[in-house]
Design a protein around this motif. Sequence first.
Motif, PDB file in Angstrom:
ATOM      1  N   UNK A  15       0.792  -1.215   0.000  1.00  0.00           N
ATOM      2  CA  UNK A  15       0.000   0.000   0.000  1.00  0.00           C
ATOM      3  C   UNK A  15       0.825   1.266   0.000  1.00  0.00           C
ATOM      4  N   UNK A  16       2.116   1.122   0.220  1.00  0.00           N
ATOM      5  CA  UNK A  16       3.007   2.275   0.264  1.00  0.00           C
ATOM      6  C   UNK A  16       3.452   2.731  -1.112  1.00  0.00           C
ATOM      7  N   UNK A  17       4.371   3.695  -1.109  1.00  0.00           N
ATOM      8  CA  UNK A  17       4.840   4.303  -2.351  1.00  0.00           C
ATOM      9  C   UNK A  17       6.359   4.408  -2.368  1.00  0.00           C
ATOM     10  N   UNK A  18       6.909   4.395  -3.557  1.00  0.00           N
ATOM     11  CA  UNK A  18       8.326   4.635  -3.784  1.00  0.00           C
ATOM     12  C   UNK A  18       8.471   5.367  -5.104  1.00  0.00           C
ATOM     13  N   UNK A  19       9.566   6.111  -5.250  1.00  0.00           N
ATOM     14  CA  UNK A  19       9.873   6.718  -6.534  1.00  0.00           C
ATOM     15  C   UNK A  19      11.292   6.353  -6.920  1.00  0.00           C
ATOM     16  N   UNK A  20      11.414   5.723  -8.086  1.00  0.00           N
ATOM     17  CA  UNK A  20      12.711   5.370  -8.629  1.00  0.00           C
ATOM     18  C   UNK A  20      13.178   6.462  -9.588  1.00  0.00           C
ATOM     19  N   UNK A  21      14.478   6.675  -9.608  1.00  0.00           N
ATOM     20  CA  UNK A  21      15.074   7.635 -10.532  1.00  0.00           C
ATOM     21  C   UNK A  21      16.126   6.936 -11.369  1.00  0.00           C
ATOM     22  N   UNK A  22      16.287   7.417 -12.582  1.00  0.00           N
ATOM     23  CA  UNK A  22      17.316   6.889 -13.478  1.00  0.00           C
ATOM     24  C   UNK A  22      17.955   8.070 -14.193  1.00  0.00           C
ATOM     25  N   UNK A  23      19.203   8.328 -13.863  1.00  0.00           N
ATOM     26  CA  UNK A  23      19.945   9.426 -14.477  1.00  0.00           C
ATOM     27  C   UNK A  23      20.763   8.904 -15.644  1.00  0.00           C
ATOM     28  N   UNK A  24      20.588   9.519 -16.793  1.00  0.00           N
ATOM     29  CA  UNK A  24      21.301   9.108 -17.996  1.00  0.00           C
ATOM     30  C   UNK A  24      22.410  10.106 -18.315  1.00  0.00           C
ATOM     31  N   UNK A  25      23.516   9.596 -18.802  1.00  0.00           N
ATOM     32  CA  UNK A  25      24.621  10.449 -19.239  1.00  0.00           C
ATOM     33  C   UNK A  25      25.243   9.847 -20.488  1.00  0.00           C
ATOM     34  N   UNK A  26      26.021  10.662 -21.171  1.00  0.00           N
ATOM     35  CA  UNK A  26      26.633  10.196 -22.409  1.00  0.00           C
ATOM     36  C   UNK A  26      25.845  10.663 -23.616  1.00  0.00           C
TER      37      UNK A  26
END
Length: 120
Positions: A15-26
Motif C-alpha cells: 500500500x506504500x509508495x516509492x519513486x525510482x530515478x534513473x539518471x542518464x549520461x553520455x
Amino acid sequence: QVQLVESGGGLVQAGGSLRLSCAASGRTFSMHYMGWFRQAPGKEREFVAAISWSGGFTYYADSVKGRFTISRDSAKNTVYLSMNSLKPEDTAVYYCAADSSRAYGPYEYWGQGTQVTVSS
C-alpha cells in the motif's frame, strides 16, 4: 554510449509508495525511448513502463496501470517511476533501460538495477 544510474529502491509495506530515478549520461541526445523493467526471483525480466523522450508518450504494463507513473525531466536527463499502492507481487529488481526505437524494446543500454521489496 549511454550510462544509466538508478536510485530510489528500498523496503516498503504493501500500500506504500516509492519513486525510482534513473539518471542518464553520455550520448543521450539520440535516445528515443526510456523504460523500466523488473525481474522477480525465478521469473523472467518483464516490461513495466516506457516513455518517449521527445513527446513524453507513456506506455504501461497492465499489471501496473493506474498505480505507476513514468515521467521524465529532459533538462536533467532523468526518468522517474512513481509507484503507488505497492503490492507484494511488485517485489523485484527494477532496471532502467534506454535507447530503443520502440517502447517495449529491445533496449540497448541498461542500468545496474535497484531492489524494491514490498512486505505484506
